[in-house]
Design a protein around this motif. Structure first.
Motif, PDB file in Angstrom:
ATOM      1  N   ARG A 166       0.836  -1.205   0.000  1.00  0.00           N
ATOM      2  CA  ARG A 166       0.000   0.000   0.000  1.00  0.00           C
ATOM      3  C   ARG A 166       0.872   1.257   0.000  1.00  0.00           C
ATOM      4  O   ARG A 166       0.641   2.196  -0.776  1.00  0.00           O
ATOM      5  CB  ARG A 166      -0.917   0.006   1.223  1.00  0.00           C
ATOM      6  N   ASP A 167       1.889   1.280   0.849  1.00  0.00           N
ATOM      7  CA  ASP A 167       2.767   2.448   0.934  1.00  0.00           C
ATOM      8  C   ASP A 167       3.565   2.631  -0.349  1.00  0.00           C
ATOM      9  O   ASP A 167       3.742   3.766  -0.824  1.00  0.00           O
ATOM     10  CB  ASP A 167       3.720   2.294   2.121  1.00  0.00           C
ATOM     11  N   ILE A 214       2.780   1.755  -3.460  1.00  0.00           N
ATOM     12  CA  ILE A 214       1.933   2.278  -4.532  1.00  0.00           C
ATOM     13  C   ILE A 214       1.557   3.727  -4.267  1.00  0.00           C
ATOM     14  O   ILE A 214       1.560   4.562  -5.185  1.00  0.00           O
ATOM     15  CB  ILE A 214       0.691   1.382  -4.694  1.00  0.00           C
ATOM     16  N   ALA A 215       1.269   4.064  -3.012  1.00  0.00           N
ATOM     17  CA  ALA A 215       0.933   5.449  -2.677  1.00  0.00           C
ATOM     18  C   ALA A 215       2.099   6.382  -2.976  1.00  0.00           C
ATOM     19  O   ALA A 215       1.905   7.506  -3.482  1.00  0.00           O
ATOM     20  CB  ALA A 215       0.532   5.552  -1.209  1.00  0.00           C
ATOM     21  N   ARG A 216       3.321   5.925  -2.701  1.00  0.00           N
ATOM     22  CA  ARG A 216       4.497   6.773  -2.965  1.00  0.00           C
ATOM     23  C   ARG A 216       4.714   6.952  -4.461  1.00  0.00           C
ATOM     24  O   ARG A 216       5.022   8.058  -4.926  1.00  0.00           O
ATOM     25  CB  ARG A 216       5.737   6.158  -2.311  1.00  0.00           C
ATOM     26  N   GLU A 266       2.430   6.882  -6.768  1.00  0.00           N
ATOM     27  CA  GLU A 266       1.378   7.758  -7.279  1.00  0.00           C
ATOM     28  C   GLU A 266       1.601   9.196  -6.839  1.00  0.00           C
ATOM     29  O   GLU A 266       1.346  10.133  -7.615  1.00  0.00           O
ATOM     30  CB  GLU A 266       0.016   7.246  -6.815  1.00  0.00           C
ATOM     31  N   ALA A 267       2.083   9.412  -5.624  1.00  0.00           N
ATOM     32  CA  ALA A 267       2.350  10.769  -5.148  1.00  0.00           C
ATOM     33  C   ALA A 267       3.440  11.450  -5.967  1.00  0.00           C
ATOM     34  O   ALA A 267       3.445  12.690  -6.099  1.00  0.00           O
ATOM     35  CB  ALA A 267       2.747  10.736  -3.668  1.00  0.00           C
ATOM     36  N   HIS A 326      -4.991  -1.447  -4.295  1.00  0.00           N
ATOM     37  CA  HIS A 326      -4.542  -0.164  -3.744  1.00  0.00           C
ATOM     38  C   HIS A 326      -4.278   0.896  -4.813  1.00  0.00           C
ATOM     39  O   HIS A 326      -4.110   2.067  -4.466  1.00  0.00           O
ATOM     40  CB  HIS A 326      -3.267  -0.366  -2.925  1.00  0.00           C
ATOM     41  N   ALA A 327      -4.212   0.507  -6.070  1.00  0.00           N
ATOM     42  CA  ALA A 327      -3.734   1.419  -7.118  1.00  0.00           C
ATOM     43  C   ALA A 327      -4.877   2.161  -7.796  1.00  0.00           C
ATOM     44  O   ALA A 327      -5.949   1.603  -8.031  1.00  0.00           O
ATOM     45  CB  ALA A 327      -2.939   0.637  -8.154  1.00  0.00           C
ATOM     46  N   LYS A 328      -4.602   3.407  -8.137  1.00  0.00           N
ATOM     47  CA  LYS A 328      -5.537   4.229  -8.907  1.00  0.00           C
ATOM     48  C   LYS A 328      -5.076   4.389 -10.349  1.00  0.00           C
ATOM     49  O   LYS A 328      -5.793   4.969 -11.165  1.00  0.00           O
ATOM     50  CB  LYS A 328      -5.683   5.610  -8.256  1.00  0.00           C
TER      51      LYS A 328
END
Length: 354
Positions: A43-44, A46-48, A50-51, A119-121
């Motif tokens: 999760r972290d 993928i969030a990084r 995407e950010a 978790h991915a957008k």
């Protein structure tokens, strides 16, 4: 961004996951706790991505024991004394050796992909190990009752199923990791081993339609582990004609760490086929120095002198931690290099007017 950019695969695992893996191995935590740590890391990651504006992401291979051996995770019938891979700094990695048949994957890449997609957008790509690498599992002295031809039949079927499962699950692309290509020339300068690798990989790739092969890529690099490589001393020109003979639609080519990129780019331009797209490496995971976006931009512009922009993309040279226990590169350094790749590619696209 009209110039595509993609990660290769692995990102260093966070400290909490590394500690959890040690605790699980020692029996201090159970599988449920470890699975939660895996999920947090994915999760972290993928969030990084995407950010930082990455238009395509991976799970960072957080759940894989290594990029090469994930299909063997939990598989019986293996001995530890398989093929040895020596690195330039003196350390080695050793593959296991198959002791009985039939050969079957114990884990498939589709499971990693589906866990990441939760978790991915943005689109998620999936790295898989090339069948040529797993062909090294078969021992030189054979296996009673299970000859090499039968093993290769089973391996081709399993590799096809691994790729097909990821495509069916909606992978943006499926990337075959083929780091053993360059290494094979070091081990066998006659290129007989390389020719057998290409033939085996094409045996699998030919089972897919042209439309499917447009979503299948091949990654090449001289290895990357503990800030060392296994075959950077082999002239790229010895590999590239065979590389582009692979029946894939996309190629991810390590380039940032090459001492003579113009020579490599000229060879690529002479060998690449009209239907193939090339992603060039613009960041070097082995080098601790973080590239600037301007350095990345200039590397892309150099590549565009040899390849038309509509067939060009960017990537990292290789994964940042292809083996799960590799902590030579920090997670923060990896993210800084990803940022430079994304921002530098955008600068190059603007300069190229695409």
């Amino acid at each position: 961004m009209s110039l595509p950019t993609e990660p290769i695969g692995s990102i260093p695992r966070p400290p909490a996951l590394l500690a959890g893996l040690a605790d699980h191995a020692a029996g201090r935590i159970g599988r449920d706790t470890l699975d939660a740590l895996y999920d947090d890391a994915v999760r972290d990651t993928i969030a990084r991505f995407e950010a930082l504006g990455s238009p395509v992401v991976t799970d960072g291979e957080q759940r894989k024991p290594s990029f090469a051996t994930y299909p063997l995770d939990g598989l019986g019938g293996l001995a530890p004394d398989g093929v040895v891979i020596p690195f330039a700094d003196g350390h080695i990695r050793q593959l296991p050796k198959l002791t009985r048949g039939p050969f079957r994957y114990a884990a498939r890449s589709e499971s990693y992909l589906r866990a990441a997609q939760r978790h991915a957008k943005v689109p998620v790509k999936q790295a898989v190990i090339a069948p040529s690498a797993l062909s090294l599992l078969y021992p030189a002295d054979g296996i009673d009752g299970y000859d090499q031809a039968a093993f290769l039949d089973d391996l081709a079927d399993e590799a096809e199923a691994d790729i097909r499962g990821a495509l069916a699950a909606g992978a943006h692309r499926v990337q075959l990791d083929f780091t053993e290509g360059r290494l094979s020339i070091k081990l066998d300068p006659s290129k007989g081993v390389l020719d057998s690798f290409v033939a085996l990989n094409n045996r699998v790739l030919d089972r897919f339609t042209p439309e499917e092969r447009a979503r299948i890529g091949v990654h090449t690099c001289p290895g990357g582990d503990q800030d060392s490589t296994h075959s950077a001393d082999i002239d790229y020109a010895e590999l590239l004609p065979s590389l582009f003979a692979l029946h894939a639609g996309v190629f991810y080519v390590q380039l940032a760490s090459e001492p003579d990129p113009d020579k490599v780019l000229a060879t690529i331009a002479a060998q690449v086929r009209p239907e193939q797209q090339v992603f060039v490496g613009v960041t070097d995971p082995v080098d601790p120095v973080v590239e600037t976006p301007e350095q990345v931009r200039d590397r892309v512009l150099r590549a565009a002198e040899y390849l038309p922009p509509d067939r060009l993309g960017t990537c990292d040279d290789c994964g940042f931690a292809p083996f799960g226990d590799d902590v030579s590169t920090s997670r923060e350094t990896a993210w800084a290099k990803v940022r430079a790749r994304v921002e530098g590619t955008a600068l190059a696209a603007e300069r190229l007017g695409v």
